[in-house]
Design an enzyme around this catalytic site. Structure first.
Site, short mmCIF file in Angstrom:
data_model
loop_
_atom_site.label_atom_id
_atom_site.label_comp_id
_atom_site.label_asym_id
_atom_site.label_seq_id
_atom_site.Cartn_x
_atom_site.Cartn_y
_atom_site.Cartn_z
N ASN A 7 0.98 -1.09 -0.01
CA ASN A 7 -0.02 0.07 -0.03
C ASN A 7 0.95 1.30 0.02
O ASN A 7 1.50 1.65 0.94
CB ASN A 7 -0.93 -0.03 1.27
CG ASN A 7 -2.02 0.90 1.32
OD1 ASN A 7 -1.81 1.97 0.52
ND2 ASN A 7 -3.01 0.86 2.20
N ARG A 88 -2.50 -2.10 -3.64
CA ARG A 88 -3.83 -1.56 -3.71
C ARG A 88 -3.96 -0.15 -4.14
O ARG A 88 -3.10 0.58 -3.66
CB ARG A 88 -3.83 -1.29 -1.94
CG ARG A 88 -5.19 -0.73 -1.36
CD ARG A 88 -4.93 0.26 -0.48
NE ARG A 88 -6.29 0.86 0.02
CZ ARG A 88 -6.66 1.89 0.82
NH1 ARG A 88 -5.39 2.42 1.41
NH2 ARG A 88 -7.78 2.46 0.73
N HIS A 177 -12.93 1.17 0.21
CA HIS A 177 -12.93 0.08 1.01
C HIS A 177 -13.40 -1.43 0.21
O HIS A 177 -13.90 -2.30 1.05
CB HIS A 177 -13.80 0.26 2.36
CG HIS A 177 -13.22 1.09 3.33
ND1 HIS A 177 -14.05 1.73 3.88
CD2 HIS A 177 -11.84 1.50 3.70
CE1 HIS A 177 -13.24 2.72 4.66
NE2 HIS A 177 -12.02 2.50 4.65
N GLY A 205 -13.70 1.86 10.76
CA GLY A 205 -12.05 2.11 11.37
C GLY A 205 -11.99 3.72 11.47
O GLY A 205 -13.27 4.26 11.57
N ARG A 236 -13.38 12.65 9.50
CA ARG A 236 -13.98 13.15 8.10
C ARG A 236 -15.50 13.45 8.58
O ARG A 236 -16.16 12.77 9.65
CB ARG A 236 -14.23 12.04 7.15
CG ARG A 236 -12.74 11.85 6.36
CD ARG A 236 -12.90 11.04 4.94
NE ARG A 236 -11.59 10.71 4.49
CZ ARG A 236 -11.28 9.42 4.58
NH1 ARG A 236 -12.04 8.37 4.94
NH2 ARG A 236 -10.28 9.08 3.93
N GLY A 326 -10.99 -1.43 12.63
CA GLY A 326 -10.57 -1.28 14.21
C GLY A 326 -11.72 -1.05 15.21
O GLY A 326 -11.68 -1.60 16.15
N GLU A 378 -7.34 -7.06 4.05
CA GLU A 378 -7.37 -6.61 3.04
C GLU A 378 -6.25 -6.94 2.21
O GLU A 378 -6.19 -7.21 0.95
CB GLU A 378 -7.59 -5.01 3.04
CG GLU A 378 -8.82 -4.38 3.30
CD GLU A 378 -8.85 -3.06 3.74
OE1 GLU A 378 -8.25 -2.74 4.78
OE2 GLU A 378 -9.47 -2.04 3.03
P1 ADP Z 1 -7.96 2.84 9.39
O1 ADP Z 1 -7.38 1.45 8.84
O2 ADP Z 1 -8.86 3.28 8.63
O3 ADP Z 1 -6.70 3.75 9.60
P2 ADP Z 1 -8.47 0.91 11.58
O4 ADP Z 1 -9.32 0.24 11.13
O5 ADP Z 1 -7.08 0.60 12.30
O6 ADP Z 1 -8.55 2.23 10.69
O7 ADP Z 1 -9.20 1.59 12.77
C1 ADP Z 1 -8.80 2.67 13.70
C2 ADP Z 1 -9.86 2.73 14.64
O8 ADP Z 1 -9.88 1.66 15.36
C3 ADP Z 1 -9.52 3.82 15.70
O9 ADP Z 1 -10.50 5.00 15.97
C4 ADP Z 1 -9.25 3.10 16.91
O10 ADP Z 1 -9.69 3.91 18.09
C5 ADP Z 1 -10.22 2.09 17.10
N1 ADP Z 1 -9.94 0.95 17.92
C6 ADP Z 1 -8.74 0.15 17.75
N2 ADP Z 1 -8.87 -0.68 18.85
C7 ADP Z 1 -10.02 -0.38 19.51
C8 ADP Z 1 -10.53 -0.75 20.62
N3 ADP Z 1 -9.99 -1.74 21.49
N4 ADP Z 1 -11.42 -0.23 21.25
C9 ADP Z 1 -12.39 0.72 20.66
N5 ADP Z 1 -11.74 1.31 19.33
C10 ADP Z 1 -10.65 0.59 19.01
#
Ligand code: ADP
Length: 393
Positions: A7, A88, A177, A205, A236, A326, A378
Site C-alpha cells: 500500500n 492496493r 474499502h 475504522g 471526516r 478497528g 485486505e
Molecule cells: P484505518 O485502517 O482506517 O486507519 P483502523 O481500521 O485501524 O483504521 O481503525 C482505527 C480505529 O479503531 C481507531 O478509531 C481506534 O480507536 C479504533 N480501535 C482500535 N482498537 C480499539 C478498541 N480496543 N476499542 C475501541 N476502538 C478501537
C-alpha cells in the site's frame, strides 16, 4: 509461495509479506516520511519489531531498504522467492471493472484517474514503478478499492447534479474499502450458506463505510466520489449540506481547499469532540462524562443506524450485519449502541457474545438478523488476487 502486498502512499509504503501456502504473514512493515529529512523504517517479523531512522530519498529507495531488511533478517534468501506483488489502488474509476495484471497501459490509466484521487493514485504509481525497477520479472497486480462497487446501478451511483458533470468529468459515486467489503461479505456468505443472501457490512475504522451486498454483489455503499461522503469518521465529516461551503468561506475567508481539508481532517469524532479522532479516547472521555465526546459518539452511531435502516429497505430484508475494522472489531460499546437502535427491526444483541474477541456471531437467538464480527484482511485478499491473476498456482 511468497507474495507481497503493498500500500504505497505519497510519503509512506506499507507492506505485508505472505506465505500463501497457509496464508500467514511472514513479515510486515511501514516505511514513513519518504522524501523527508528523517525517514522511519519499521519491520516486524517472528514477534520482533525493528525500528530504524534513516533518510529514504524516494519510493525506489524504500523498496531497496525493504528487500535488504528481508535479506538481512533471513526472511528471504533470494529475490526469486517473491513470486508476485499486489498493489492496493484507491481509485479505479469507470476504467477498471476488475483487478488486473499491471502493464504500461494500466499504469497510464491509473494516472489518468488522478483527478478523482489526487493524493492516492500518483503515489500508487510511484510504488508500482519502484517495484518494477527492483523486481522487473515479477508479476505485479493492481487491486482497486472501487472494483467491488462496480455492480451498483446508475440510479444508485449517479448524483442528482447536472448530468454533464458525470459525462464530462466522471462525477458519480465510486465507493471505497471494496476489498474489505468483499472479503468480509464472502466470509459471511460462507457462514450463512444461503442463496441470494442480503448482507450489510459496517467497515468502521478511522475511515468508515457501509455496504449493502446482495448475493455477493455490492448494490450500494456509503462513500461517494471520494471517501468523504457517508457516515462521520475519525476526522471526516461524512454527508453535509454543501451550502456550508459558501457560509464558511464567507465567514472565515477560506478557500475551497481549506474547507475540504477541514472536512477531511478536522471533522468527525475529532471535530465534534475537540478531543481526538481515536474512538478509544472518545470512549474514555465519555466515561469521564465529557459531553462533546458523547455527542461525537452519538452522532456517528445515529448516522450508521440511518444507513443500516435504509439498506434494510433497499435489500428488501436482511440476513446479516457484519462489523469489521478497528472500531467494528474492537469496540463492543459502539456495536451495542448501534444494535440497540435496531430493535424495531427485531435485531438483538447477545451482550456476552458481544464482549468476545475475534470472529463471532454476536446476535441473540431471538434476533431475526444475524450479527457478526468478522475481522477484515485486505492485505491477504490482495495477495490472493495476485495468485489468481498471475496464474501462480
Ligand atoms: P484505518 O485502517 O482506517 O486507519 P483502523 O481500521 O485501524 O483504521 O481503525 C482505527 C480505529 O479503531 C481507531 O478509531 C481506534 O480507536 C479504533 N480501535 C482500535 N482498537 C480499539 C478498541 N480496543 N476499542 C475501541 N476502538 C478501537
Amino acid at each position: 509461495m511468497k507474495i507481497i502486498s503493498v500500500n504505497a502512499g505519497s510519503s509512506s509504503l506499507k507492506f505485508q509479506l505472505f506465505e500463501m501456502d497457509n496464508e500467514t504473514t511472514i513479515a510486515s512493515g511501514l516505511i514513513e516520511r519518504i522524501g523527508l529529512e528523517q525517514g522511519i523504517v519499521t519491520i516486524k517479523y517472528s514477534g520482533k519489531k525493528i525500528v530504524n531512522n534513516l533518510e529514504v530519498k524516494d519510493h525506489k529507495v524504500a523498496v531497496d531498504i525493504l528487500l535488504k531488511a528481508l535479506f538481512e533478517n533471513h526472511i528471504i534468501e533470494t529475490i526469486d522467492e517473491i513470486k508476485g506483488v499486489g498493489h492496493r489502488i484507491v481509485q479505479g474509476g469507470e476504467i477498471f471493472d476488475s483487478n488486473c495484471l499491471i502493464n504500461q497501459k494500466v499504469v497510464s490509466d491509473i494516472l489518468d484517474l488522478q483527478e478523482l484521487a489526487p493524493l492516492h493514485n500518483k503515489a500508487h504509481v510511484t510504488g508500482i514503478n519502484a517495484f518494477l525497477e527492483v523486481l522487473p520479472n515479477t508479476p505485479e497486480v493492481a487491486v482497486f478499492d472501487t472494483t467491488f462497487h462496480r455492480t451498483m446501478d446508475e440510479v444508485t451511483y449517479l448524483y442528482a447534479t447536472p448530468y454533464e458533470w458525470y459525462t464530462k468529468y466522471g462525477i458519480r459515486k465510486y465507493g471505497a474499502h471494496g476489498t474489505s467489503h468483499q472479503y468480509v461479505s464472502s466470509i459471511c456468505n460462507h457462514l450463512l450458506n444461503k442463496k441470494d443472501s442480503k448482507i450489510i457490512v459496517c467497515h468502521l475504522g478511522n475511515g468508515a463505510s457501509i455496504c449493502a451486498i446482495r448475493d455477493g454483489k455490492c448494490i450500494d455503499t456509503s462513500m461517494g466520489l471520494t471517501p468523504l461522503e457517508g457516515i462521520p469518521m475519525g476526522t471526516r465529516s461524512g454527508n453535509i449540506d454543501p451550502t456550508i461551503f459558501g457560509v464558511i468561506s464567507k465567514k472565515e475567508n477560506k478557500t475551497i481547499d481549506e474547507i475540504l481539508n477541514a472536512l477531511n481532517k478536522e471533522s468527525g469524532l475529532l471535530g465534534v469532540s475537540g478531543i481526538s479522532s481515536d474512538s478509544r479516547d472518545i470512549e474514555d472521555a465519555m466515561k469521564s462524562g465529557i459531553k462533546r465526546a458523547e455527542l461525537a459518539f452519538n452522532i456517528q452511531v445515529k448516522r450508521i443506524v440511518d444507513y443500516i435502516a435504509s439498506y434494510y429497505v433497499l435489500l428488501e430484508g436482511l440476513d446479516a450485519i457484519c462489523f469489521t475494522a478497528g472500531i467494528g472489531e474492537n469496540s463492543s460499546v459502539t456495536r451495542k449502541a448501534i444494535v440497540d437502535k435496531l430493535k424495531v427491526l427485531n435485531i438483538y444483541l447477545d451482550e456476552d457474545l458481544n464482549k468476545l474477541r475475534g470472529q463471532n456471531l454476536i446476535s441473540s437467538k431471538e434476533s431475526s438478523v444475524k450479527v457478526y464480527v468478522i475481522p477484515t484482511n485486505e492485505e491477504v485478499m490482495i495477495a490472493r488476487e495476485v495468485i489468481r491473476l498471475a496464474n501462480l498456482k
